[in-house]
Design an enzyme around this catalytic site. Sequence first.
Site, short mmCIF file in Angstrom:
data_model
loop_
_atom_site.label_atom_id
_atom_site.label_comp_id
_atom_site.label_asym_id
_atom_site.label_seq_id
_atom_site.Cartn_x
_atom_site.Cartn_y
_atom_site.Cartn_z
N VAL A 138 0.92 -1.14 0.00
CA VAL A 138 0.00 0.00 0.00
C VAL A 138 0.96 1.20 0.00
O VAL A 138 1.45 1.61 1.04
CB VAL A 138 -0.94 -0.01 1.22
CG1 VAL A 138 -1.83 1.23 1.25
CG2 VAL A 138 -1.79 -1.28 1.21
N PRO A 139 1.29 1.70 -1.20
CA PRO A 139 2.49 2.53 -1.40
C PRO A 139 2.42 3.95 -0.86
O PRO A 139 2.35 4.93 -1.61
CB PRO A 139 2.66 2.50 -2.92
CG PRO A 139 1.28 2.33 -3.45
CD PRO A 139 0.57 1.47 -2.44
N CYS A 140 2.48 4.07 0.45
CA CYS A 140 2.47 5.37 1.10
C CYS A 140 3.70 6.19 0.71
O CYS A 140 3.68 7.42 0.80
CB CYS A 140 2.36 5.22 2.61
SG CYS A 140 3.52 4.07 3.34
N HIS A 141 4.76 5.53 0.24
CA HIS A 141 5.97 6.24 -0.16
C HIS A 141 5.74 7.12 -1.39
O HIS A 141 6.53 8.01 -1.67
CB HIS A 141 7.12 5.26 -0.41
CG HIS A 141 6.88 4.27 -1.48
ND1 HIS A 141 6.17 3.09 -1.25
CD2 HIS A 141 7.21 4.25 -2.79
CE1 HIS A 141 6.11 2.40 -2.38
NE2 HIS A 141 6.72 3.09 -3.32
#
Length: 186
Positions: A138-141
């Site tokens: 879940v690409p919060c980056h």
Amino acid sequence: MTMPESFTLDRLPTPIGTALLVTDADGLLRAMDWEDYEPRMKQLLRLHYGVVDLKNERASHELRAALTGYFKGDLDRLAAIRWRVAGTPFQQAVWNALPKIPAGTTLSYGALAAKLKMPKAVRAVGHANGSNPISVVVPCHRLIGAGGSLVKYGGGLERKRWLLQHEGVQIAYDGGATRPAVTQPA
């Protein structure tokens, strides 16, 4: 008295440190964090699920292969990972929006708030992003500051920089200053 949630914990070496993989009885990823942030991961699990029983057990071959493939450059492998998170409806909305940001691109907190039709919820988006229990998948980056600065990342800015560069995002440095920024292609 409620029974504790029972999850399994596995460790996967990656180019940026050992990833902690927490899965449920169905093999769904419930949390992914970094070994050096294990206390924070356990705290997020408690916040979302209450008492959690973690037993050491290897994650599924499919999950491990997908993550290994991603770190070897097959960026589309993340989409094959099945995951589930507990959180407020707003957190769920933010976390479900993050995988829609394509690899190799970024979005500002404000732009994501606008996409969610809540343009004034920029800080709330940032808080939900920071509470994301499933790093990388879940690409919060992929969320950045309004001016293109990398700002925060729960796994540390060096990991965020690596992940974005791995996905093809150009990172610029303003004269050696400490705040790297994402550059937009011309």
